[in-house]
Each structure stands twice: as structure tokens, then as C-alpha cells.
Design a protein around this motif. Structure first.
Motif, PDB file in Angstrom:
ATOM      1  N   LYS A  45      65.053   9.350  -0.114  1.00 34.38           N
ATOM      2  CA  LYS A  45      65.536   9.410  -1.502  1.00 34.38           C
ATOM      3  C   LYS A  45      64.451   9.802  -2.495  1.00 34.38           C
ATOM      4  O   LYS A  45      64.759  10.236  -3.581  1.00 34.38           O
ATOM      5  CB  LYS A  45      66.128   8.064  -1.890  1.00 34.38           C
ATOM      6  CG  LYS A  45      67.315   7.679  -1.036  1.00 34.38           C
ATOM      7  CD  LYS A  45      68.443   7.231  -1.889  1.00 34.38           C
ATOM      8  CE  LYS A  45      69.619   6.829  -1.058  1.00 34.38           C
ATOM      9  NZ  LYS A  45      70.580   7.860  -0.883  1.00 34.38           N
ATOM     10  N   GLN A  95      69.995  19.815   1.742  1.00 35.20           N
ATOM     11  CA  GLN A  95      71.268  19.107   1.879  1.00 35.20           C
ATOM     12  C   GLN A  95      71.666  18.456   0.549  1.00 35.20           C
ATOM     13  O   GLN A  95      72.835  18.284   0.275  1.00 35.20           O
ATOM     14  CB  GLN A  95      71.161  18.031   2.963  1.00 35.20           C
ATOM     15  CG  GLN A  95      70.954  18.596   4.349  1.00 35.20           C
ATOM     16  CD  GLN A  95      72.192  19.283   4.883  1.00 35.20           C
ATOM     17  OE1 GLN A  95      73.310  18.851   4.645  1.00 35.20           O
ATOM     18  NE2 GLN A  95      71.985  20.366   5.601  1.00 35.20           N
ATOM     19  N   GLU A  96      70.688  18.092  -0.211  1.00 34.34           N
ATOM     20  CA  GLU A  96      70.880  17.472  -1.527  1.00 34.34           C
ATOM     21  C   GLU A  96      69.937  18.169  -2.495  1.00 34.34           C
ATOM     22  O   GLU A  96      69.101  18.967  -2.093  1.00 34.34           O
ATOM     23  CB  GLU A  96      70.537  15.968  -1.471  1.00 34.34           C
ATOM     24  CG  GLU A  96      71.346  15.166  -0.483  1.00 34.34           C
ATOM     25  CD  GLU A  96      72.785  14.962  -0.915  1.00 34.34           C
ATOM     26  OE1 GLU A  96      73.057  14.990  -2.142  1.00 34.34           O
ATOM     27  OE2 GLU A  96      73.645  14.777  -0.039  1.00 34.34           O
ATOM     28  N   ASN A  97      70.067  17.845  -3.764  1.00 33.10           N
ATOM     29  CA  ASN A  97      69.136  18.393  -4.742  1.00 33.10           C
ATOM     30  C   ASN A  97      67.763  17.767  -4.534  1.00 33.10           C
ATOM     31  O   ASN A  97      67.597  16.559  -4.691  1.00 33.10           O
ATOM     32  CB  ASN A  97      69.617  18.122  -6.170  1.00 33.10           C
ATOM     33  CG  ASN A  97      70.873  18.912  -6.491  1.00 33.10           C
ATOM     34  OD1 ASN A  97      71.232  19.838  -5.770  1.00 33.10           O
ATOM     35  ND2 ASN A  97      71.530  18.563  -7.568  1.00 33.10           N
ATOM     36  N   CYS A  98      66.822  18.580  -4.115  1.00 33.71           N
ATOM     37  CA  CYS A  98      65.458  18.128  -3.939  1.00 33.71           C
ATOM     38  C   CYS A  98      64.545  19.341  -4.008  1.00 33.71           C
ATOM     39  O   CYS A  98      64.998  20.474  -3.917  1.00 33.71           O
ATOM     40  CB  CYS A  98      65.271  17.394  -2.609  1.00 33.71           C
ATOM     41  SG  CYS A  98      65.470  18.450  -1.171  1.00 33.71           S
ATOM     42  N   SER A 122      65.767  12.374   5.862  1.00 37.31           N
ATOM     43  CA  SER A 122      66.595  11.673   4.901  1.00 37.31           C
ATOM     44  C   SER A 122      65.711  10.706   4.122  1.00 37.31           C
ATOM     45  O   SER A 122      65.292   9.678   4.632  1.00 37.31           O
ATOM     46  CB  SER A 122      67.714  10.914   5.625  1.00 37.31           C
ATOM     47  OG  SER A 122      68.510  10.236   4.690  1.00 37.31           O
TER      48      SER A 122
END
Length: 174
Positions: free
Chosen positions: A162, A25-28, A160
Motif C-alpha cells: 500500500k 494494477q493500481e495507481n502507483c 502488493s
């Protein structure tokens, strides 16, 4: 196929299929491994050395792709999946995975990689944060099939976090 619920230890039988769904979903950086009931370690994702050298994939990733599935084969026992997500690239983990992929018959290489995986996910602080980062979601995904595109509704665990997420997921294979 049906989703597996890891709020307790799910059970499967030999011959049952399994397909994994992963989506950035995000850069990871996501890493996924299987230690099967025969004590064989298999890197499942990413699938190629240097995979993250050129950015991050988008959209759903099915492992294996399409309508294919893995099949649980004897001997019965515990099937252990290790899922790691990190905001920082884990170069040592990638290096050990590449070395292991070149020398899969070496128990020493497997032990080194397994120790690195377990060290990443087993600190008490990381375990608690990882569990708190989970949320069960109902998701519709479109998948390509032999007859076209189909929509599936799945209950998935959305993560979710960070910084870091790491979990050992155990399946009881009967």
C-alpha cells in the motif's frame, strides 16, 4: 526467453536477451533503473520526463516493446536493477533522473541519482516490507507480435504493497 527467478541470483551469458514486464494494477508510481556491469546507470522506466503528469498507464508494458529485447553485452559482471514502487510520487527521484538524462556523461549526476535510488530502498524496514509484499503468480499476457497477437504464460512476481516497494535485483552476467 525464459523468466528469471530472483529468489537467488540468476545467471545470464553475453548475447542473452532480456525483456521487462511491468503492469500497474493500481495507481502507483513505478521507477526502474539498471546499473550495468560497466557501471553505467540507465533509467528504464518511466521513459519520458513528466510521465506521471497525466495519470497512470493501464495494461502490460513491455520494455523494450513488442518482441524486442535488450542484449547482455561484455564485460561480464553484476547487472543491478533497481525497482521502486510508491504510493507517493517521488519528485526528487524524478528531478534527478531528468537531470541525469540531460547530462549522462557526468559521473557526478550519476552518483547523485544512484545515491537517491539506494537511499530509497536500503532502509532495513523497507527491505523487509518489500520482500513480504512479493508473491509468485502465474499470469497469461497477450502481446503483439509480427504475425498478430500471441498469448504467453509467465510466472511473475506480483507485488502488493500500500505504501512502498523497493528492491535491488542482481543478475550475474558471465
Amino acid at each position: 526467453m525464459r523468466p528469471l527467478d530472483f529468489s537467488s541470483t540468476p545467471e545470464v551469458v553475453s548475447g542473452q536477451g532480456l525483456q521487462l514486464y511491468i503492469e500497474h494494477q493500481e495507481n502507483c508510481y513505478i521507477y526502474f533503473f539498471l546499473l550495468d556491469s560497466s557501471n553505467n546507470l540507465t533509467p528504464l522506466y518511466p521513459t519520458a520526463p513528466g510521465y506521471y503528469n497525466y495519470g497512470f498507464p493501464r495494461g502490460p508494458i513491455l520494455i523494450p516493446p513488442g518482441t524486442q529485447s535488450f542484449t547482455f553485452v561484455p564485460p561480464p559482471g553484476e547487472e543491478r536493477f533497481y525497482l521502486i514502487g510508491s504510493a507517493q510520487r517521488m519528485f526528487q527521484l524524478e528531478k534527478l533522473t531528468e537531470e541525469f538524462s540531460k547530462n549522462q556523461q557526468s559521473s557526478g549526476q550519476q552518483d547523485l541519482l544512484l545515491r537517491e535510488i539506494e537511499a530509497a530502498i536500503t532502509t532495513e524496514d523497507r527491505q523487509k516490507k518489500s520482500i513480504r509484499a512479493e508473491d509468485l503468480e502465474k499470469v497469461e499476457v497477450k502481446v503483439r507480435t509480427e504475425t498478430g497477437v500471441a498469448t504467453r504464460t509467465l510466472r511473475l512476481t506480483e507485488v502488493s504493497s500500500k505504501e512502498f516497494y523497493g528492491r535491488e535485483l542482481i543478475i550475474n552476467h558471465r
